[in-house]
Design a protein around this motif. Structure first.
Motif, mmCIF file in Angstrom:
data_model
loop_
_atom_site.group_PDB
_atom_site.id
_atom_site.type_symbol
_atom_site.label_atom_id
_atom_site.label_comp_id
_atom_site.label_asym_id
_atom_site.label_seq_id
_atom_site.Cartn_x
_atom_site.Cartn_y
_atom_site.Cartn_z
ATOM 1 N N CYS A 231 0.920 -1.341 -0.125
ATOM 2 C CA CYS A 231 0.167 -0.053 0.173
ATOM 3 C C CYS A 231 0.974 1.086 -0.211
ATOM 4 C CB CYS A 231 -0.973 -0.001 1.212
ATOM 5 S SG CYS A 231 -1.994 -1.519 1.534
ATOM 6 N N GLU A 276 -1.982 -1.453 -3.993
ATOM 7 C CA GLU A 276 -3.022 -0.265 -3.712
ATOM 8 C C GLU A 276 -2.289 0.992 -3.216
ATOM 9 O OE1 GLU A 276 -5.664 -1.159 0.040
ATOM 10 O OE2 GLU A 276 -4.428 0.556 0.908
ATOM 11 N N GLY A 278 -3.497 5.478 -3.726
ATOM 12 C CA GLY A 278 -4.630 6.635 -3.591
ATOM 13 C C GLY A 278 -4.608 7.251 -4.809
ATOM 14 N N HIS A 314 -7.748 3.558 -4.865
ATOM 15 C CA HIS A 314 -8.764 4.236 -4.149
ATOM 16 C C HIS A 314 -8.774 5.580 -4.354
ATOM 17 C CE1 HIS A 314 -6.303 5.250 -0.919
ATOM 18 N NE2 HIS A 314 -5.614 4.066 -1.093
ATOM 19 N N GLY A 316 -8.797 7.737 -2.180
ATOM 20 C CA GLY A 316 -7.789 8.601 -0.839
ATOM 21 C C GLY A 316 -6.624 9.174 -1.361
ATOM 22 N N SER A 321 -6.223 1.736 2.555
ATOM 23 C CA SER A 321 -7.606 1.833 2.464
ATOM 24 C C SER A 321 -8.104 0.417 2.772
ATOM 25 C CB SER A 321 -7.859 1.922 0.938
ATOM 26 O OG SER A 321 -9.332 1.401 0.641
ATOM 27 N N TRP A 323 -9.865 -1.460 1.391
ATOM 28 C CA TRP A 323 -11.288 -1.668 0.961
ATOM 29 C C TRP A 323 -11.302 -3.073 0.177
ATOM 30 C CZ3 TRP A 323 -14.071 -0.614 -3.842
ATOM 31 C CH2 TRP A 323 -15.574 -0.836 -3.840
#
Length: 335
Positions: A231, A276, A278, A314, A316, A321, A323
């Motif tokens: 991430c 992942e 943002g 995502h 953000g 996240s 998610w």
């Protein structure tokens, strides 16, 4: 396939044009990562973890343990053990990024008190994983929280980390802070896999930001990592590390002669990998994430394992996240 790089400073572009990373093998790239750990291997030691405290929490038990995996370097980690999960359980090594250490991802404030607000980018992700039935080990990475150097704490009690002091000193000795941190994390992985309540064939890793860089290297070097969630770091070096000022601990001497970041991420293949990022992350930009993700998707597809790779861009910023990625990880470790 080479990742297109944005325009570089003229002083750097001459060297860029001389690089031929297409001719570099995956084995050579793996050897480069292994060499980062070499200066510290002689310091490895085996000591039994010491349990300092055990606290019953909502849905899990939080243990604080003390470890010494490199001679003379004692540190602490949290172990989150889910309630009502049959042993041996799937497990995750959780690696925090820049901040105040393992407490930041385990629902605590810097002083160890409970953090009810969850306002920073780590979003207590170790707790979120434990509540999915995954046993989580979250170590303090050297240079953060309680592991800041005495010199830095003496100079500024509010100093966020000791990365610059540690990284610059190690570079002068022919070593890297990344190498030190990775060797220690590989030792933590040993501790995790050796637990009676952990299934050593179902271990994953989750990292955020600088912890994601370390997790990438650990996963590349150790095939016990069955699934990785990275991430707030996956990108190209050209779009992120070279284009935006970052902490010194992110820079690996010589890496660009061998690899762009997607080339290093491919070393995890064919094992499971989820990236992942943002859309509004200012230091790991969307365009670089999309370039890296496209190259990895192509590589996994060519290897016939496209279903083992996933991504989530995502809405953000520079934050975790989870998610999509956490459900993906749970499936990867429990199926």
């Amino acid at each position: 396939m080479r990742v297109d790089e944005p325009g570089a400073d003229p002083a750097l572009s001459v060297l860029d044009r001389s690089l031929d990373r297409e001719a570099v093998s995956a084995q050579q790239r793996l050897e480069f990562l292994r060499e980062l750990t070499t200066p510290f291997l002689r310091m490895r030691t085996d000591t039994e973890p010491k349990i300092i405290e055990q606290v019953a929490c909502d849905g899990y038990r939080r243990d604080r343990i003390e470890l010494e995996l490199l001679s003379g370097m004692r540190f602490r980690a949290y172990v989150l053990v889910p309630d009502q999960v049959a042993a041996p359980a799937p497990a995750v090594l959780a690696v925090h990024g820049h901040g105040y250490g393992s407490r930041q991802i385990t629902g605590l404030l810097p002083d160890g008190g409970p953090d009810p607000d969850d306002l920073d980018g780590h979003h207590h992700f170790a707790v979120a994983l434990a509540r999915r039935g995954l046993l989580v080990m979250a170590p303090d990475v050297v240079g953060f929280g309680e592991r800041r150097s005495r010199a830095d704490r003496g100079y500024d009690t509010d100093a966020g980390n000791s990365c610059y002091r540690l990284a610059s000193t190690l570079l002068m000795q022919g070593a890297t802070l990344a190498g030190l941190r990775v060797v220690e994390l590989l030792g933590v992985l040993d501790q995790l896999a050796a637990r009676d309540d952990v299934d050593p064939d179902r271990i994953g890793i989750v990292g955020h930001s600088g912890g994601s860089m370390l997790s990438m290297i650990v996963a590349a070097l150790d095939e016990r990592v069955r699934a990785s969630v990275l991430c707030g770091y996956p990108n190209t070096f050209a779009d992120s590390i070279r284009s935006v000022r970052h902490c010194l601990c992110n820079y690996l001497p010589g890496v660009l002669t061998l690899a762009e970041q997607p080339d290093l991420l491919e070393l995890i293949m064919p094992r499971r990998l989820f990236l992942e990022s943002g859309e509004r992350d200012p230091i790991f930009p969307r365009a670089g994430f999309e370039r890296a993700a496209a190259k990895l998707a192509e590589g996994y597809a060519a290897a016939g394992v496209a279903d083992r790779f996933g991504t989530d861009l995502h809405p953000g910023g520079h934050e975790v996240s989870g998610w999509q990625s956490f459900a993906w990880l749970e499936r990867a470790l429990t199926d």
